[in-house]
Design a protein around this motif. Structure first.
Motif, PDB file in Angstrom:
ATOM      1  N   VAL A 102      43.858  37.828  42.766  1.00  0.00           N
ATOM      2  CA  VAL A 102      44.825  38.526  41.704  1.00  0.00           C
ATOM      3  C   VAL A 102      44.195  39.661  40.944  1.00  0.00           C
ATOM      4  CG1 VAL A 102      46.183  38.001  39.593  1.00  0.00           C
ATOM      5  CG2 VAL A 102      46.136  36.523  41.288  1.00  0.00           C
ATOM      6  N   LEU A 103      42.915  39.594  40.522  1.00  0.00           N
ATOM      7  CA  LEU A 103      42.055  40.568  40.076  1.00  0.00           C
ATOM      8  C   LEU A 103      42.017  41.729  40.842  1.00  0.00           C
ATOM      9  CD1 LEU A 103      40.327  41.784  37.724  1.00  0.00           C
ATOM     10  CD2 LEU A 103      38.467  40.658  38.747  1.00  0.00           C
ATOM     11  N   LEU A 104      41.661  41.713  42.272  1.00  0.00           N
ATOM     12  CA  LEU A 104      41.640  42.697  43.256  1.00  0.00           C
ATOM     13  C   LEU A 104      42.936  43.637  43.310  1.00  0.00           C
ATOM     14  CD1 LEU A 104      40.412  44.204  45.672  1.00  0.00           C
ATOM     15  CD2 LEU A 104      41.154  42.441  47.196  1.00  0.00           C
ATOM     16  N   LEU A 105      44.171  42.649  43.384  1.00  0.00           N
ATOM     17  CA  LEU A 105      45.538  43.204  43.181  1.00  0.00           C
ATOM     18  C   LEU A 105      45.517  44.321  42.023  1.00  0.00           C
ATOM     19  CD1 LEU A 105      48.563  43.436  44.373  1.00  0.00           C
ATOM     20  CD2 LEU A 105      48.790  41.567  42.993  1.00  0.00           C
ATOM     21  N   GLY A 106      45.129  43.937  40.764  1.00  0.00           N
ATOM     22  CA  GLY A 106      45.201  44.371  39.522  1.00  0.00           C
ATOM     23  C   GLY A 106      44.567  45.724  39.839  1.00  0.00           C
ATOM     24  N   ALA A 107      43.312  45.945  40.384  1.00  0.00           N
ATOM     25  CA  ALA A 107      42.688  46.979  40.555  1.00  0.00           C
ATOM     26  C   ALA A 107      43.353  47.840  41.551  1.00  0.00           C
ATOM     27  CB  ALA A 107      41.221  46.732  41.015  1.00  0.00           C
ATOM     28  N   LEU A 108      44.038  47.452  42.363  1.00  0.00           N
ATOM     29  CA  LEU A 108      44.524  48.245  43.513  1.00  0.00           C
ATOM     30  C   LEU A 108      45.925  48.971  42.904  1.00  0.00           C
ATOM     31  CD1 LEU A 108      44.115  46.262  46.933  1.00  0.00           C
ATOM     32  CD2 LEU A 108      43.074  48.218  46.048  1.00  0.00           C
ATOM     33  N   LEU A 109      46.514  48.146  42.218  1.00  0.00           N
ATOM     34  CA  LEU A 109      47.758  48.505  41.236  1.00  0.00           C
ATOM     35  C   LEU A 109      47.479  49.670  40.459  1.00  0.00           C
ATOM     36  CD1 LEU A 109      49.639  45.177  40.742  1.00  0.00           C
ATOM     37  CD2 LEU A 109      50.388  47.166  42.207  1.00  0.00           C
ATOM     38  N   PHE A 110      46.361  49.607  39.750  1.00  0.00           N
ATOM     39  CA  PHE A 110      45.887  50.382  38.986  1.00  0.00           C
ATOM     40  C   PHE A 110      45.506  51.907  39.530  1.00  0.00           C
ATOM     41  CE2 PHE A 110      42.562  52.677  36.294  1.00  0.00           C
ATOM     42  CZ  PHE A 110      43.282  52.671  35.048  1.00  0.00           C
ATOM     43  N   SER A 111      45.002  51.901  40.556  1.00  0.00           N
ATOM     44  CA  SER A 111      44.453  52.986  41.421  1.00  0.00           C
ATOM     45  C   SER A 111      45.842  53.537  41.894  1.00  0.00           C
ATOM     46  CB  SER A 111      43.631  52.429  42.664  1.00  0.00           C
ATOM     47  OG  SER A 111      42.357  52.038  42.422  1.00  0.00           O
ATOM     48  N   THR A 112      46.852  53.002  42.344  1.00  0.00           N
ATOM     49  CA  THR A 112      48.153  53.301  42.703  1.00  0.00           C
ATOM     50  C   THR A 112      48.604  54.094  41.690  1.00  0.00           C
ATOM     51  OG1 THR A 112      48.633  51.423  44.394  1.00  0.00           O
ATOM     52  CG2 THR A 112      50.144  52.843  43.736  1.00  0.00           C
ATOM     53  N   HIS A 139      36.663  51.091  37.661  1.00  0.00           N
ATOM     54  CA  HIS A 139      36.482  49.932  38.695  1.00  0.00           C
ATOM     55  C   HIS A 139      34.959  49.453  38.711  1.00  0.00           C
ATOM     56  CE1 HIS A 139      40.519  50.193  39.900  1.00  0.00           C
ATOM     57  NE2 HIS A 139      40.504  51.353  40.661  1.00  0.00           N
ATOM     58  N   LEU A 140      34.112  50.473  38.654  1.00  0.00           N
ATOM     59  CA  LEU A 140      32.705  50.009  38.548  1.00  0.00           C
ATOM     60  C   LEU A 140      32.501  49.300  37.150  1.00  0.00           C
ATOM     61  CD1 LEU A 140      29.997  50.174  39.915  1.00  0.00           C
ATOM     62  CD2 LEU A 140      29.436  52.092  38.378  1.00  0.00           C
ATOM     63  N   GLY A 141      33.018  49.882  35.989  1.00  0.00           N
ATOM     64  CA  GLY A 141      32.770  48.911  34.770  1.00  0.00           C
ATOM     65  C   GLY A 141      33.721  47.569  35.097  1.00  0.00           C
ATOM     66  N   ALA A 142      34.598  47.430  35.462  1.00  0.00           N
ATOM     67  CA  ALA A 142      35.459  46.298  35.643  1.00  0.00           C
ATOM     68  C   ALA A 142      34.681  45.350  36.652  1.00  0.00           C
ATOM     69  CB  ALA A 142      36.923  46.458  36.129  1.00  0.00           C
ATOM     70  N   ALA A 143      34.211  45.811  37.830  1.00  0.00           N
ATOM     71  CA  ALA A 143      33.437  44.942  38.542  1.00  0.00           C
ATOM     72  C   ALA A 143      32.216  44.503  37.790  1.00  0.00           C
ATOM     73  CB  ALA A 143      33.026  45.837  39.798  1.00  0.00           C
ATOM     74  N   TYR A 144      31.795  45.160  36.970  1.00  0.00           N
ATOM     75  CA  TYR A 144      30.634  44.556  36.474  1.00  0.00           C
ATOM     76  C   TYR A 144      30.694  43.503  35.149  1.00  0.00           C
ATOM     77  CZ  TYR A 144      26.958  46.814  38.989  1.00  0.00           C
ATOM     78  OH  TYR A 144      26.021  47.341  39.990  1.00  0.00           O
ATOM     79  N   TYR A 145      31.915  43.906  34.504  1.00  0.00           N
ATOM     80  CA  TYR A 145      32.380  43.115  33.541  1.00  0.00           C
ATOM     81  C   TYR A 145      33.019  41.788  34.108  1.00  0.00           C
ATOM     82  CZ  TYR A 145      34.951  41.389  29.555  1.00  0.00           C
ATOM     83  OH  TYR A 145      35.483  40.570  28.578  1.00  0.00           O
ATOM     84  N   PHE A 146      33.591  41.696  35.056  1.00  0.00           N
ATOM     85  CA  PHE A 146      34.265  40.643  35.752  1.00  0.00           C
ATOM     86  C   PHE A 146      33.300  39.988  36.550  1.00  0.00           C
ATOM     87  CE2 PHE A 146      38.273  42.865  34.481  1.00  0.00           C
ATOM     88  CZ  PHE A 146      38.717  41.777  33.283  1.00  0.00           C
ATOM     89  N   ARG A 147      32.231  40.688  37.006  1.00  0.00           N
ATOM     90  CA  ARG A 147      31.153  40.141  38.109  1.00  0.00           C
ATOM     91  C   ARG A 147      32.209  39.901  39.486  1.00  0.00           C
ATOM     92  NH1 ARG A 147      27.058  40.100  35.095  1.00  0.00           N
ATOM     93  NH2 ARG A 147      25.688  39.672  36.686  1.00  0.00           N
ATOM     94  N   SER A 148      32.897  40.741  39.945  1.00  0.00           N
ATOM     95  CA  SER A 148      33.582  40.804  41.032  1.00  0.00           C
ATOM     96  C   SER A 148      33.294  41.794  42.270  1.00  0.00           C
ATOM     97  CB  SER A 148      34.993  40.934  40.877  1.00  0.00           C
ATOM     98  OG  SER A 148      35.801  41.184  41.834  1.00  0.00           O
ATOM     99  N   TRP A 149      32.706  41.423  43.162  1.00  0.00           N
ATOM    100  CA  TRP A 149      32.276  42.357  44.212  1.00  0.00           C
ATOM    101  C   TRP A 149      33.513  42.673  44.862  1.00  0.00           C
ATOM    102  CZ3 TRP A 149      33.594  41.544  49.359  1.00  0.00           C
ATOM    103  CH2 TRP A 149      34.222  40.356  49.694  1.00  0.00           C
ATOM    104  N   LEU A 150      34.702  42.093  44.966  1.00  0.00           N
ATOM    105  CA  LEU A 150      35.947  42.796  45.447  1.00  0.00           C
ATOM    106  C   LEU A 150      36.072  44.095  44.920  1.00  0.00           C
ATOM    107  CD1 LEU A 150      37.958  39.707  46.171  1.00  0.00           C
ATOM    108  CD2 LEU A 150      37.066  41.150  48.014  1.00  0.00           C
ATOM    109  N   VAL A 151      36.130  44.136  43.434  1.00  0.00           N
ATOM    110  CA  VAL A 151      36.485  44.938  42.704  1.00  0.00           C
ATOM    111  C   VAL A 151      35.400  46.165  42.847  1.00  0.00           C
ATOM    112  CG1 VAL A 151      36.788  45.949  40.207  1.00  0.00           C
ATOM    113  CG2 VAL A 151      37.972  43.902  40.815  1.00  0.00           C
ATOM    114  N   LEU A 152      34.231  45.624  42.969  1.00  0.00           N
ATOM    115  CA  LEU A 152      33.098  46.704  43.404  1.00  0.00           C
ATOM    116  C   LEU A 152      33.282  47.426  44.521  1.00  0.00           C
ATOM    117  CD1 LEU A 152      30.245  47.952  42.647  1.00  0.00           C
ATOM    118  CD2 LEU A 152      29.321  46.023  44.000  1.00  0.00           C
TER     119      LEU A 152
END
Length: 316
Positions: A102-112, A139-152
């Motif tokens: 779901v977090l990955l979906l949010g990142a992709l929606l934001f990019s869109t 996305h880099l900031g979000a990846a490190y904040y949420f510790r998500s390699w998918l967002v990275l």
């Protein structure tokens, strides 16, 4: 799961029922297996399908809904996805697999939404590619904040696309940069990603699960893509071949040391593609080039099988 194997063996049966007891034992001792990989693929396909659906929604309803209302809806949907991840962080618990996607979906929606904003309203004007740099930072900031390699992985993709389309880096390199083709740009991305992986070897980087692997995966692929791109140009053909062989040796050694089959596949697969391409350029006769290419592919398969066998022996 309760195991009744011992009870089944203890049951006294005559010779006629021995086969039935054996069948009962086989049914009782069914192995538990993981469907994590299948679930990961299913979730990734689901996210990709949703993003594709968003694109079709924009195309079909732009005139009726209007760009502002449509963008607002996408941003709100993205914010809801981020809110789910924030709720898990506030509760100090690990996100579930579903919440991660779901977090990955949010990142992709934001990019869109950001990409469509630039297309529709030309926020950056002639420097339109800067929105890709903005996405990378976000996305880099979000990846490190949420510790998500998918967002990275989304962040690294945005950075690579920005490097691919950006025209200006500053007055010092502006005269040279237009001559930098896909090869040098890919190699630049590979270098940056490799440096990112080195950061996660140090203690101050903290425990970020999967980050080092994500950086290394991107570095290996972009490095090989850059070498192959150089090999496709007659003026840099041999430079590309040398870089390709050096990368293959380095990545293959890393795969053996870290017991990573994917890196062994990169080393053998990309070097085989480069070698077959070089053979096709040097051998003008179609029949001979085809036979040589077939021999190369067969040899690559044999090498890959031997490397996999070495991995299994080292893990025994």
């Amino acid at each position: 799961m309760q195991d009744l194997s011992e009870e089944v063996r203890a049951v006294a049966v005559d010779e006629a029922l021995t086969a039935a007891r054996s069948q009962a034992l086989r049914l009782e001792q069914l192995a538990i297996f993981s469907v994590r990989r299948e679930l990961l693929v299913a979730l990734y396909v689901a996210v990709a399908t949703l993003i594709g659906g968003v694109g079709l929604l924009i195309k079909a309803n732009l005139d009726r809904i209007g760009p502002v209302a449509l963008l607002t809806g996408i941003f709100v949907a993205s914010a809801l996805c981020y809110a789910i991840a924030l709720r898990a962080s506030a509760a100090r618990r690990e996100r579930s697999l579903g919440e991660e996607y779901v977090l990955l979906l949010g990142a992709l929606l934001f990019s869109t939404a950001v990409g469509y904003t630039e297309v529709q309203f030309h926020v950056f004007g002639a420097s339109w590619s800067r929105h890709l740099l903005l996405l990378f930072v976000w996305h880099l900031g979000a990846a490190y904040y949420f510790r998500s390699w998918l967002v990275l992985s989304v962040a690294l993709t945005a950075f690579a696309v920005w490097i691919g389309v950006e025209v200006r880096f500053g007055t010092v390199v502006d005269p040279l940069y237009p001559r930098f083709g896909a090869g040098p740009r890919s190699l630049l991305c590979a270098l940056v990603f490799y440096l990112g992986s080195r950061y996660h070897l140090t203690e101050h980087a903290g425990p970020a699960s999967g980050f080092r692997d994500a950086y290394l995966q991107f570095a290996a692929n972009f490095g090989f893509w850059g070498a192959l791109a150089l090999g496709g140009d007659a003026s840099t053909r041999w430079i590309g071949a040398l870089i390709l062989l050096g990368l293959a040796a380095t990545v293959g050694r890393f795969g053996l040391r870290e017991r990573r089959q994917s890196f062994l596949l990169y080393a053998v697969g990309y070097s085989t593609i480069g070698l077959v391409w070089l053979e096709a350029l040097l051998v003008r006769d179609l029949l001979r080039a085809s036979a040589l290419g077939l021999f190369t592919v067969v040899g690559a398969v044999v090498v890959l099988l031997n490397l996999r066998a070495r991995l299994k022996e080292s893990g025994a």
